[in-house]
Design a protein around this motif. Structure first.
Motif, PDB file in Angstrom:
ATOM      1  N   PRO A   4       0.829  -1.215   0.000  1.00 33.30           N
ATOM      2  CA  PRO A   4       0.000   0.000   0.000  1.00 33.30           C
ATOM      3  C   PRO A   4       0.866   1.268   0.000  1.00 33.30           C
ATOM      4  CG  PRO A   4      -0.030  -1.055   2.165  1.00 33.30           C
ATOM      5  CD  PRO A   4       0.786  -1.943   1.276  1.00 33.30           C
ATOM      6  N   ASP A   5       0.310   2.361  -0.514  1.00 28.61           N
ATOM      7  CA  ASP A   5       1.048   3.627  -0.587  1.00 28.61           C
ATOM      8  C   ASP A   5       1.680   4.014   0.752  1.00 28.61           C
ATOM      9  OD1 ASP A   5       0.386   3.884  -3.197  1.00 28.61           O
ATOM     10  OD2 ASP A   5      -1.051   5.533  -2.949  1.00 28.61           O
ATOM     11  N   GLU A   6       0.878   3.914   1.819  1.00 32.05           N
ATOM     12  CA  GLU A   6       1.359   4.390   3.130  1.00 32.05           C
ATOM     13  C   GLU A   6       2.614   3.669   3.600  1.00 32.05           C
ATOM     14  OE1 GLU A   6      -2.148   2.559   3.666  1.00 32.05           O
ATOM     15  OE2 GLU A   6      -2.128   3.814   1.884  1.00 32.05           O
ATOM     16  N   ALA A   7       2.844   2.495   3.039  1.00 33.98           N
ATOM     17  CA  ALA A   7       4.013   1.735   3.479  1.00 33.98           C
ATOM     18  C   ALA A   7       5.275   2.183   2.739  1.00 33.98           C
ATOM     19  CB  ALA A   7       3.785   0.250   3.266  1.00 33.98           C
ATOM     20  N   LEU A   8       5.124   3.045   1.751  1.00 34.65           N
ATOM     21  CA  LEU A   8       6.306   3.525   1.023  1.00 34.65           C
ATOM     22  C   LEU A   8       6.865   4.759   1.735  1.00 34.65           C
ATOM     23  CD1 LEU A   8       4.833   3.126  -2.566  1.00 34.65           C
ATOM     24  CD2 LEU A   8       6.631   1.720  -1.545  1.00 34.65           C
ATOM     25  N   THR A   9       8.176   4.752   1.936  1.00 32.19           N
ATOM     26  CA  THR A   9       8.785   5.797   2.769  1.00 32.19           C
ATOM     27  C   THR A   9       8.541   7.198   2.225  1.00 32.19           C
ATOM     28  OG1 THR A   9      10.500   4.147   3.086  1.00 32.19           O
ATOM     29  CG2 THR A   9      10.922   6.311   4.009  1.00 32.19           C
ATOM     30  N   LEU A  10       8.406   7.336   0.910  1.00 33.97           N
ATOM     31  CA  LEU A  10       8.227   8.679   0.347  1.00 33.97           C
ATOM     32  C   LEU A  10       6.808   9.208   0.522  1.00 33.97           C
ATOM     33  CD1 LEU A  10      10.283   8.864  -2.981  1.00 33.97           C
ATOM     34  CD2 LEU A  10      10.827   9.806  -0.735  1.00 33.97           C
ATOM     35  N   TYR A  11       5.910   8.337   0.939  1.00 30.85           N
ATOM     36  CA  TYR A  11       4.511   8.738   1.114  1.00 30.85           C
ATOM     37  C   TYR A  11       4.425   9.875   2.135  1.00 30.85           C
ATOM     38  CZ  TYR A  11      -0.479   8.407   2.138  1.00 30.85           C
ATOM     39  OH  TYR A  11      -1.810   8.676   2.310  1.00 30.85           O
ATOM     40  N   GLY A  12       3.712  10.931   1.747  1.00 24.55           N
ATOM     41  CA  GLY A  12       3.547  12.049   2.676  1.00 24.55           C
ATOM     42  C   GLY A  12       4.705  13.032   2.684  1.00 24.55           C
ATOM     43  N   THR A  13       5.753  12.785   1.897  1.00 25.27           N
ATOM     44  CA  THR A  13       6.864  13.741   1.837  1.00 25.27           C
ATOM     45  C   THR A  13       6.664  14.658   0.620  1.00 25.27           C
ATOM     46  OG1 THR A  13       8.278  12.461   0.341  1.00 25.27           O
ATOM     47  CG2 THR A  13       8.387  11.911   2.690  1.00 25.27           C
ATOM     48  N   ARG A  14       7.539  15.635   0.478  1.00 25.74           N
ATOM     49  CA  ARG A  14       7.392  16.585  -0.626  1.00 25.74           C
ATOM     50  C   ARG A  14       7.600  15.913  -1.982  1.00 25.74           C
ATOM     51  NH1 ARG A  14      12.362  18.719  -2.499  1.00 25.74           N
ATOM     52  NH2 ARG A  14      14.132  17.775  -1.433  1.00 25.74           N
ATOM     53  N   HIS A  15       8.216  14.743  -1.972  1.00 27.56           N
ATOM     54  CA  HIS A  15       8.466  14.047  -3.245  1.00 27.56           C
ATOM     55  C   HIS A  15       7.218  13.334  -3.767  1.00 27.56           C
ATOM     56  CE1 HIS A  15      12.855  14.557  -2.987  1.00 27.56           C
ATOM     57  NE2 HIS A  15      12.682  14.395  -1.701  1.00 27.56           N
ATOM     58  N   TRP A  16       6.327  12.974  -2.853  1.00 32.50           N
ATOM     59  CA  TRP A  16       5.230  12.081  -3.220  1.00 32.50           C
ATOM     60  C   TRP A  16       4.351  12.655  -4.342  1.00 32.50           C
ATOM     61  CZ3 TRP A  16       4.492   7.138  -2.741  1.00 32.50           C
ATOM     62  CH2 TRP A  16       3.233   6.589  -2.963  1.00 32.50           C
ATOM     63  N   GLY A  17       3.991  13.927  -4.200  1.00 37.59           N
ATOM     64  CA  GLY A  17       3.107  14.570  -5.171  1.00 37.59           C
ATOM     65  C   GLY A  17       3.697  14.606  -6.582  1.00 37.59           C
ATOM     66  N   LYS A  18       5.015  14.582  -6.660  1.00 34.89           N
ATOM     67  CA  LYS A  18       5.660  14.675  -7.977  1.00 34.89           C
ATOM     68  C   LYS A  18       5.727  13.321  -8.680  1.00 34.89           C
ATOM     69  CE  LYS A  18       8.817  18.016  -6.111  1.00 34.89           C
ATOM     70  NZ  LYS A  18      10.184  17.949  -5.621  1.00 34.89           N
ATOM     71  N   LEU A  19       5.441  12.246  -7.941  1.00 36.30           N
ATOM     72  CA  LEU A  19       5.572  10.918  -8.550  1.00 36.30           C
ATOM     73  C   LEU A  19       4.359  10.594  -9.433  1.00 36.30           C
ATOM     74  CD1 LEU A  19       6.823   8.757  -5.514  1.00 36.30           C
ATOM     75  CD2 LEU A  19       8.215   9.763  -7.324  1.00 36.30           C
ATOM     76  N   THR A  20       4.627  10.112 -10.635  1.00 36.38           N
ATOM     77  CA  THR A  20       3.542   9.623 -11.491  1.00 36.38           C
ATOM     78  C   THR A  20       3.213   8.201 -11.046  1.00 36.38           C
ATOM     79  OG1 THR A  20       5.072   8.649 -13.061  1.00 36.38           O
ATOM     80  CG2 THR A  20       4.446  10.957 -13.447  1.00 36.38           C
ATOM     81  N   GLU A  21       2.116   7.645 -11.555  1.00 37.44           N
ATOM     82  CA  GLU A  21       1.773   6.261 -11.218  1.00 37.44           C
ATOM     83  C   GLU A  21       2.901   5.315 -11.639  1.00 37.44           C
ATOM     84  OE1 GLU A  21      -0.618   4.983  -9.268  1.00 37.44           O
ATOM     85  OE2 GLU A  21      -0.958   7.123  -8.917  1.00 37.44           O
ATOM     86  N   LYS A  22       3.523   5.666 -12.774  1.00 35.97           N
ATOM     87  CA  LYS A  22       4.629   4.830 -13.270  1.00 35.97           C
ATOM     88  C   LYS A  22       5.809   4.880 -12.284  1.00 35.97           C
ATOM     89  CE  LYS A  22       7.071   4.003 -17.616  1.00 35.97           C
ATOM     90  NZ  LYS A  22       8.437   4.456 -17.395  1.00 35.97           N
ATOM     91  N   ASP A  23       6.093   6.081 -11.791  1.00 41.61           N
ATOM     92  CA  ASP A  23       7.176   6.218 -10.794  1.00 41.61           C
ATOM     93  C   ASP A  23       6.873   5.376  -9.551  1.00 41.61           C
ATOM     94  OD1 ASP A  23       8.411   8.112 -12.378  1.00 41.61           O
ATOM     95  OD2 ASP A  23       7.454   9.804 -11.358  1.00 41.61           O
ATOM     96  N   LYS A  24       5.613   5.422  -9.126  1.00 40.56           N
ATOM     97  CA  LYS A  24       5.253   4.676  -7.915  1.00 40.56           C
ATOM     98  C   LYS A  24       5.439   3.181  -8.138  1.00 40.56           C
ATOM     99  CE  LYS A  24       2.022   8.207  -6.385  1.00 40.56           C
ATOM    100  NZ  LYS A  24       0.616   8.618  -6.338  1.00 40.56           N
ATOM    101  N   GLY A  25       5.125   2.729  -9.340  1.00 40.38           N
ATOM    102  CA  GLY A  25       5.357   1.330  -9.692  1.00 40.38           C
ATOM    103  C   GLY A  25       6.842   0.995  -9.627  1.00 40.38           C
ATOM    104  N   GLU A  26       7.660   1.906 -10.152  1.00 38.18           N
ATOM    105  CA  GLU A  26       9.114   1.702 -10.107  1.00 38.18           C
ATOM    106  C   GLU A  26       9.599   1.622  -8.662  1.00 38.18           C
ATOM    107  OE1 GLU A  26      11.711   1.067 -11.954  1.00 38.18           O
ATOM    108  OE2 GLU A  26      10.556   0.948 -13.817  1.00 38.18           O
ATOM    109  N   LEU A  27       9.050   2.522  -7.835  1.00 44.40           N
ATOM    110  CA  LEU A  27       9.454   2.569  -6.430  1.00 44.40           C
ATOM    111  C   LEU A  27       9.117   1.242  -5.739  1.00 44.40           C
ATOM    112  CD1 LEU A  27      10.679   4.589  -4.402  1.00 44.40           C
ATOM    113  CD2 LEU A  27       8.367   5.321  -3.819  1.00 44.40           C
TER     114      LEU A  27
END
Ligand SMILES: [Fe+2]
Ligand SMILES: [Fe+2]
Length: 367
Positions: free
Chosen positions: A70-93
């Motif tokens: 889930p998103d919340e389990a990713l360390t970048l969730y809720g940081t200033r970087h999160w909003g800049k990530l595309t769905e593809k980036d999140k998949g990569e992460l």
């Protein structure tokens, strides 16, 4: 495909050489094994299995979400970087995190195989040599399975984490025969087991669930072995010798807690090391994860008789002291039951088919 082409970052030399110290020990006493250890050896033989067959490798895995994180389990969730990530980036992460985590499992399993082989070589008693030979095979199977998962399903590997490599090196360079038990069986495996368990119980993806449940079924025996061997041995040590072991445990625990958190992954996503460390420190999810990582180590350390004042204080400071009271036997029994239940569920249909066949055959024979 060569693993080298799949590494997220060049792991350097293709082999890592750790100079061995200490003696290889032969014993001429073949007939005074401890009953409990011999029973564990028998269990180790009875419970062998083939990773190529027992695991359903045909199950598909989405490499961009291998574990259903889930998103919340990713360390970048809720940081200033999160909003800049595309769905593809999140998949990569997600792919990088799963790759990083399972790569550490894989390198750790290779370490476990080498340590188990070292124990065969150096431990003085035949019953322990016998048992450890079965464990060496278990660890080979685990390394095989994690390696296959990463190659075939995730398509990416991470090099070994510096701290894990450091602890493995310290464990292997030490000439005292109990150190591979303490460093590997208690610390590294204890940590790995807690991490396996958290993923096993939270993932909704059937392939990683199978892998983790079956590996943990074996690990329950390994922990039992480490506890038995060390409990006996540590009863005979002097206070000074026990304190040395405790120092090793304290240092190892600090190292694992502070460094084993996947900062390397974030660095690959353009986050500076310092910022990545801050995020890992602040992440509520990782905070809980780090604490739970010690759920198997603390009761084990207490059980084998390393429970001096300094060690207790270290665990109080780390906020994991109360875990010393958790019931390790119960956890291990549950690990075995979960794997058996999974087998039952998976093979119930097949079993029903087989029974029908036999019934038909008997009916025909009787006719
Ligand atoms: Fe293992
Ligand atoms: Fe193990």
């Amino acid at each position: 495909m060569s693993t080298h082409t799949l590494y997220s970052k060049d792991p350097g030399d293709p082999t890592w050489q750790v100079p061995a110290t200490g003696s290889a020990r032969f014993t001429w006493e073949y007939d005074d094994g401890r009953d409990r250890l011999l029973a564990l050896y028998q269990k180790g033989k009875d419970k062998q299995w083939d990773g190529a067959r027992r695991i359903d490798w045909d199950l598909e895995v989405d490499p961009y979400d291998p574990l259903g994180t889930p998103d919340e389990a990713l360390t970048l969730y809720g940081t200033r970087h999160w909003g800049k990530l595309t769905e593809k980036d999140k998949g990569e992460l997600r792919r990088h995190y799963a790759s990083w985590q399972f790569s550490q499992f894989l390198h750790g399993e290779q370490g476990a195989m080498i340590c188990a082989a070292r124990i065969v070589e150096s431990v003085p008693d035949m019953d322990a040599k016998f048992y450890s030979a079965t464990q060496t095979m278990d660890e080979a199977r685990h390394a095989e399975i994690y390696g296959r998962f990463l190659h075939e399903k995730v398509g990416m590997l991470y090099p070994i984490n510096d701290s894990l490599q450091g602890l493995l090196g310290d464990t292997l360079r030490d000439s005292r025969w109990d150190m591979p038990y303490l460093g590997m069986q208690v610390l590294i495996e204890g940590l790995a087991l807690a991490a396996f368990g958290m993923i096993r119980d939270s993932t909704d993806k059937p392939l990683p669930k199978q892998i983790l449940a079956y590996v943990m079924q074996d690990e329950a025996r390994h922990v039992a072995f480490g506890r038995m061997a060390l409990r006996d041995h540590y009863k005979q040590l002097t206070d000074a010798e026990l304190r040395e072991r405790e120092e090793f445990v304290i240092e190892g625990c600090h190292l694992m807690r502070d460094r084993l958190r996947g900062v390397e992954v974030l660095e690959n996503f353009g986050v500076s090391t310092k910022e990545a460390e801050e995020y890992s420190e602040q992440s509520e999810f990782l905070h809980l994860f780090r604490k739970l990582l010690f759920s198997r180590i603390v009761p084990c350390v207490k059980d084998i008789g390393l429970w001096g004042e300094r060690l207790q204080k270290a665990y109080v400071d780390m906020g994991v002291f109360e875990m010393g009271d958790s019931n390790l036997d119960l956890l291990m029994t549950q690990d075995e039951e979960i794997a058996e239940r999974l087998d039952r569920e998976r093979f119930a249909a097949e079993e029903a088919g087989r029974v029908a066949e036999v019934t038909d055959a008997i009916a025909e024979g009787g006719a």
